[in-house]
Motif scaffolding. Structure first.
Motif, PDB file in Angstrom:
ATOM      1  N   ALA A  22      87.416  82.589  58.374  1.00 62.94           N
ATOM      2  CA  ALA A  22      87.555  83.552  57.272  1.00 62.94           C
ATOM      3  C   ALA A  22      86.193  84.026  56.785  1.00 62.94           C
ATOM      4  O   ALA A  22      86.013  85.208  56.465  1.00 62.94           O
ATOM      5  CB  ALA A  22      88.331  82.903  56.118  1.00 62.94           C
ATOM      6  N   THR A  23      85.225  83.115  56.727  1.00 63.21           N
ATOM      7  CA  THR A  23      83.876  83.476  56.296  1.00 63.21           C
ATOM      8  C   THR A  23      83.257  84.482  57.247  1.00 63.21           C
ATOM      9  O   THR A  23      82.651  85.480  56.837  1.00 63.21           O
ATOM     10  CB  THR A  23      83.001  82.212  56.210  1.00 63.21           C
ATOM     11  N   GLN A  24      83.392  84.234  58.551  1.00 59.41           N
ATOM     12  CA  GLN A  24      82.813  85.135  59.542  1.00 59.41           C
ATOM     13  C   GLN A  24      83.423  86.534  59.465  1.00 59.41           C
ATOM     14  O   GLN A  24      82.706  87.544  59.583  1.00 59.41           O
ATOM     15  CB  GLN A  24      83.014  84.574  60.947  1.00 59.41           C
ATOM     16  N   LEU A  25      84.716  86.625  59.262  1.00 65.02           N
ATOM     17  CA  LEU A  25      85.351  87.937  59.200  1.00 65.02           C
ATOM     18  C   LEU A  25      84.836  88.743  58.015  1.00 65.02           C
ATOM     19  O   LEU A  25      84.631  89.960  58.120  1.00 65.02           O
ATOM     20  CB  LEU A  25      86.867  87.769  59.127  1.00 65.02           C
ATOM     21  N   VAL A  26      84.579  88.086  56.887  1.00 65.29           N
ATOM     22  CA  VAL A  26      84.010  88.795  55.742  1.00 65.29           C
ATOM     23  C   VAL A  26      82.561  89.181  56.014  1.00 65.29           C
ATOM     24  O   VAL A  26      82.120  90.273  55.637  1.00 65.29           O
ATOM     25  CB  VAL A  26      84.131  87.942  54.470  1.00 65.29           C
ATOM     26  N   LEU A  27      81.799  88.320  56.698  1.00 63.56           N
ATOM     27  CA  LEU A  27      80.416  88.679  57.039  1.00 63.56           C
ATOM     28  C   LEU A  27      80.366  89.945  57.887  1.00 63.56           C
ATOM     29  O   LEU A  27      79.412  90.728  57.793  1.00 63.56           O
ATOM     30  CB  LEU A  27      79.740  87.524  57.777  1.00 63.56           C
ATOM     31  N   LYS A  39      96.948  84.418  60.967  1.00 69.45           N
ATOM     32  CA  LYS A  39      96.940  85.660  60.193  1.00 69.45           C
ATOM     33  C   LYS A  39      96.458  85.450  58.762  1.00 69.45           C
ATOM     34  O   LYS A  39      95.923  86.378  58.139  1.00 69.45           O
ATOM     35  CB  LYS A  39      98.321  86.312  60.207  1.00 69.45           C
ATOM     36  N   ALA A  40      96.623  84.234  58.236  1.00 64.94           N
ATOM     37  CA  ALA A  40      96.166  83.969  56.866  1.00 64.94           C
ATOM     38  C   ALA A  40      94.645  84.053  56.753  1.00 64.94           C
ATOM     39  O   ALA A  40      94.113  84.377  55.684  1.00 64.94           O
ATOM     40  CB  ALA A  40      96.643  82.593  56.425  1.00 64.94           C
ATOM     41  N   LEU A  41      93.952  83.793  57.831  1.00 61.68           N
ATOM     42  CA  LEU A  41      92.492  83.762  57.804  1.00 61.68           C
ATOM     43  C   LEU A  41      91.884  85.147  57.679  1.00 61.68           C
ATOM     44  O   LEU A  41      90.711  85.286  57.332  1.00 61.68           O
ATOM     45  CB  LEU A  41      91.972  83.070  59.069  1.00 61.68           C
ATOM     46  N   PHE A  42      92.669  86.169  57.946  1.00 62.64           N
ATOM     47  CA  PHE A  42      92.186  87.548  57.879  1.00 62.64           C
ATOM     48  C   PHE A  42      92.378  88.171  56.498  1.00 62.64           C
ATOM     49  O   PHE A  42      91.852  89.249  56.234  1.00 62.64           O
ATOM     50  CB  PHE A  42      92.914  88.403  58.921  1.00 62.64           C
ATOM     51  N   GLN A  43      93.126  87.517  55.636  1.00 62.45           N
ATOM     52  CA  GLN A  43      93.486  88.139  54.363  1.00 62.45           C
ATOM     53  C   GLN A  43      92.283  88.479  53.482  1.00 62.45           C
ATOM     54  O   GLN A  43      92.207  89.595  52.946  1.00 62.45           O
ATOM     55  CB  GLN A  43      94.483  87.249  53.624  1.00 62.45           C
ATOM     56  N   PRO A  44      91.300  87.579  53.306  1.00 61.38           N
ATOM     57  CA  PRO A  44      90.154  87.980  52.466  1.00 61.38           C
ATOM     58  C   PRO A  44      89.400  89.176  53.025  1.00 61.38           C
ATOM     59  O   PRO A  44      89.017  90.084  52.272  1.00 61.38           O
ATOM     60  CB  PRO A  44      89.282  86.721  52.456  1.00 61.38           C
ATOM     61  N   ALA A  45      89.181  89.199  54.344  1.00 59.54           N
ATOM     62  CA  ALA A  45      88.437  90.304  54.944  1.00 59.54           C
ATOM     63  C   ALA A  45      89.207  91.622  54.842  1.00 59.54           C
ATOM     64  O   ALA A  45      88.622  92.676  54.571  1.00 59.54           O
ATOM     65  CB  ALA A  45      88.114  89.986  56.403  1.00 59.54           C
ATOM     66  N   ILE A  46      90.509  91.571  55.049  1.00 63.28           N
ATOM     67  CA  ILE A  46      91.322  92.784  54.916  1.00 63.28           C
ATOM     68  C   ILE A  46      91.268  93.298  53.483  1.00 63.28           C
ATOM     69  O   ILE A  46      91.103  94.506  53.238  1.00 63.28           O
ATOM     70  CB  ILE A  46      92.776  92.511  55.357  1.00 63.28           C
ATOM     71  N   ARG A  47      91.398  92.407  52.529  1.00 65.13           N
ATOM     72  CA  ARG A  47      91.349  92.785  51.122  1.00 65.13           C
ATOM     73  C   ARG A  47      90.017  93.452  50.770  1.00 65.13           C
ATOM     74  O   ARG A  47      89.985  94.513  50.131  1.00 65.13           O
ATOM     75  CB  ARG A  47      91.567  91.536  50.271  1.00 65.13           C
ATOM     76  N   ILE A  48      88.919  92.854  51.219  1.00 69.80           N
ATOM     77  CA  ILE A  48      87.591  93.410  50.905  1.00 69.80           C
ATOM     78  C   ILE A  48      87.371  94.721  51.648  1.00 69.80           C
ATOM     79  O   ILE A  48      86.789  95.668  51.101  1.00 69.80           O
ATOM     80  CB  ILE A  48      86.499  92.382  51.242  1.00 69.80           C
ATOM     81  N   ALA A  49      87.839  94.813  52.886  1.00 69.73           N
ATOM     82  CA  ALA A  49      87.681  96.057  53.641  1.00 69.73           C
ATOM     83  C   ALA A  49      88.406  97.211  52.959  1.00 69.73           C
ATOM     84  O   ALA A  49      87.902  98.335  52.914  1.00 69.73           O
ATOM     85  CB  ALA A  49      88.199  95.873  55.063  1.00 69.73           C
ATOM     86  N   GLU A  50      89.598  96.939  52.420  1.00 73.98           N
ATOM     87  CA  GLU A  50      90.381  98.003  51.792  1.00 73.98           C
ATOM     88  C   GLU A  50      89.898  98.325  50.380  1.00 73.98           C
ATOM     89  O   GLU A  50      89.844  99.500  49.987  1.00 73.98           O
ATOM     90  CB  GLU A  50      91.856  97.599  51.775  1.00 73.98           C
ATOM     91  N   GLN A  51      89.538  97.308  49.627  1.00 69.39           N
ATOM     92  CA  GLN A  51      89.110  97.534  48.250  1.00 69.39           C
ATOM     93  C   GLN A  51      87.630  97.890  48.146  1.00 69.39           C
ATOM     94  O   GLN A  51      87.204  98.483  47.166  1.00 69.39           O
ATOM     95  CB  GLN A  51      89.404  96.281  47.411  1.00 69.39           C
ATOM     96  N   GLY A  52      86.865  97.508  49.140  1.00 68.69           N
ATOM     97  CA  GLY A  52      85.439  97.796  49.148  1.00 68.69           C
ATOM     98  C   GLY A  52      84.613  96.659  48.600  1.00 68.69           C
ATOM     99  O   GLY A  52      85.120  95.749  47.944  1.00 68.69           O
TER     100      GLY A  52
END
Length: 593
Positions: free
Chosen positions: A90-95, A180-193
């Motif tokens: 999850a950390t890597q996807l947000v990075l 799929k749960a591991l992608f949720q933070p990155a998806i949220r940040i990608a959409e919200q900015g």
């Protein structure tokens, strides 16, 4: 608690940045907001400068990465019942979003884990591979290597990405939460900015080649070609869509279908086209390899084996230094810097000749780490005079047939460490190679330029073949050094850093400071960077080491004072719990609970 204070600070910072606060106006911010920005290394006056940090302590778990938003995503996974593997993914996807210059799904990674259930260290290879069409003269013209940056900024520099395959392999073997749960933070940040940080803004401002790629320019710059200002809320709906597909379908959604076709099309239609195919993508596999380990005093050092040269070279350096009186001198003394640099010269000399993809060449790992051999190497070090450029040793009697690879590695990479309450540990270094990789931007992510980690020439100046030459489906040599250190069979320390070929010196410096000098992990990371890569002796610019330059020159060292932008992330186990450290040279944060 520490992580709650960080979380509240991030909220304050976010509010400030949502207001459009940039570097010019930040001096007028209310004091609490300014303090919060400094605390999270979002100091608008510092740009990419250092911010003083204290070691972070936690009882049960720790996540440390190059950006507080990413670290918080890892913490979120652990709080939801996940483990260290889940947290790192999850950390890597947000990075990928907030630190796009350094890593992402268009690149690759090396992963070292301590599997608490099996009581063992495991390593995973997600390094990129050369396309099947690649040949050893890929970066040559008229029998000579082309200029390095001509090779970087081209479709020919892109290796087949390995990150998603290796993360999926890690999750299949060690993860706990649903993929799929591991992608949720990155998806949220990608959409919200997310707010553009000072470091990202500064690197965008400096980068000309990125502006020349239309897809990248449309995302990273405004209509006038200016980098988005600090605090601008950057959204990435294209990457959010990719993440949703991969979350639902697994990594195969990336390696086949429309995403894969878009990758191949972008590479083929670059002004200097590459030759990656759909078959290269669909055929890519990550693999588990046996870790390389070596004893060191009361500890056992473990890390990624070849094609990484990092842990082997770190282990060589530490073993060589154990035969010197380095620890009888202060850590910032002339003598200590001299011995550290000399050990680096000897270890890098071996690295440049012998390490490459073990599926293509014989890498004499055991011979390179043999204690008797390293004692002989240490005997070359003189107390009051440098050896200059060190020759390689000949641990396995193959020096006569190996050529030296002196290709550069550019410092844009990232490192993550996660530890969970069960003492599972993951230490992962990932990269797209140089800053913003190849600059080729596809579906919201950047593609790597990892193939320039190969030697640009297939032979050295004497005509000997270079072990790290380009070959079809080969993985380029790396200096990434994700490591885990054991004591009494249990994890004691996890460490790693970005920084190109200087990673080795950064990690060796930090390990020695903790194990041999008794510093806590943050103090060790904070120490000035130094060392030699068997060219000249490097001292971190604008540090206390400046005063040592005349004395080193008197000993024959060619000294250069340079920017040394490490990005060390580390965790140490103590009787009181965990201690985490994040490099003040970047925006990272250690968070725990």
């Amino acid at each position: 608690m520490k992580q709650e204070r960080i979380f509240s600070n991030l909220i304050v910072v976010g509010l400030a940045l949502l207001l459009g606060v940039g570097a010019a106006s930040a001096r007028n911010l209310p004091e609490p907001i300014r303090k919060a920005m400094v605390a999270e290394d979002l100091n608008p006056e510092a740009g990419t400068g250092r911010v003083e940090r204290q070691v972070v302590r936690a009882r049960h778990f720790m996540v440390t990465s190059a950006n507080p938003l990413a670290s918080r995503a890892g913490v979120e996974m652990i709080r939801r019942g996940g483990n260290a593997a889940d947290a790192v993914i999850a950390t890597q996807l947000v990075l990928n979003l907030v630190e796009p210059q350094s890593s992402g799904i268009g690149g690759g990674a090396f992963i070292v884990t301590y599997d608490a259930a099996g009581h063992r260290v495991r390593t995973y290879d997600g390094r990129e591979t050369a396309p099947a069409a690649a040949r050893s003269d890929r970066f040559m013209r008229d029998h000579h290597a082309i200029p390095f940056w001509d090779a970087v900024n081209s479709g020919r520099s892109v290796g087949t990405p390995g990150l998603l395959r290796v993360l999926e392999l890690l999750h299949d073997q060690q993860g706990h939460l649903p993929w799929k749960a591991l992608f949720q933070p990155a998806i949220r940040i990608a959409e919200q900015g997310f707010p553009v940080s000072p470091r990202l803004h500064a690197l965008l401002e400096q980068n000309k080649a990125l502006r020349e790629q239309p897809a990248a320019a449309a995302y990273f710059y405004d209509a006038q070609g200016h980098a988005w200002p600090v605090g601008h809320r950057l959204r990435n709906p294209a990457l959010a869509k990719v993440f949703r597909q991969v979350a639902q379908q697994g990594a195969k959604a990336f390696y086949s279908g429309q995403i894969a076709r878009d990758i191949v099309h972008a590479i083929a239609h670059h002004s200097v086209p590459g030759d990656m195919t759909l078959a290269d993508l669909s055929g890519y596999y990550a693999q588990e390899r046996a870790p390389v380990c070596a004893p060191y005093e009361a500890y056992k050092l473990c890390g990624m084996p070849p094609p990484s040269s990092g842990p082997i070279t770190v282990m060589q350096m530490l073993a060589i230094l154990s035969h010197t009186p380095i620890d009888t001198f202060p850590v910032d003394s002339l003598e200590a810097v001299h011995y550290f640099s000399e050990a680096g010269k000897l270890a890098y000399a071996d690295r440049d000749f012998y390490v490459a993809d073990p599926d293509f060449v014989d890498v004499p790992v055991h011979a390179m780490l043999d204690p008797k051999y390293l004692a002989l190497r240490a005997g070359l070090i003189k107390a009051n005079r440098t050896i200059g450029v060190a020759p390689p040793g000949d641990p396995a009697h193959m020096r006569a047939v190996r050529g030296r690879d002196d290709s550069p590695e550019i410092p844009s990479t990232t490192h993550i460490v996660a530890v969970d309450a069960a003492s599972n540990v993951v230490s992962m270094t990932s990269t797209i190679e140089s800053a913003f990789g190849s600059k080729i931007f596809v579906r919201g992510f950047l593609l790597n330029n990892q193939l320039t980690d190969f030697s640009l020439s297939d032979v050295d100046a004497q005509g000997k073949p270079v072990a790290n030459r380009v070959e079809a489906l080969k993985r380029p040599r790396s200096s990434m050094s994700p490591m885990i250190i054991l004591k009494d069979g249990k994890p004691y320390m996890a460490i790693g850093s970005p920084g190109g070929s200087a990673i080795i010196n950064y990690v060796a410096k930090t390990i020695r400071a903790v194990l041999d000098r008794g510093l806590n992990i943050q103090q060790a990371i904070d120490l000035p960077n130094l060392g030699s890569r068997n060219r000249f002796t490097e001292l971190e610019k604008n540090t206390s080491l400046h005063s040592l330059a005349p004395g080193l020159r008197a000993m024959g060292h060619e000294v250069r004072e340079v920017e040394f932008p490490s990005g060390l992330q580390g965790v140490v186990f103590t009787p009181q719990g965990l201690e985490g450290g994040a490099d003040p040279r970047r925006e990272g944060a250690a968070m725990g609970g």
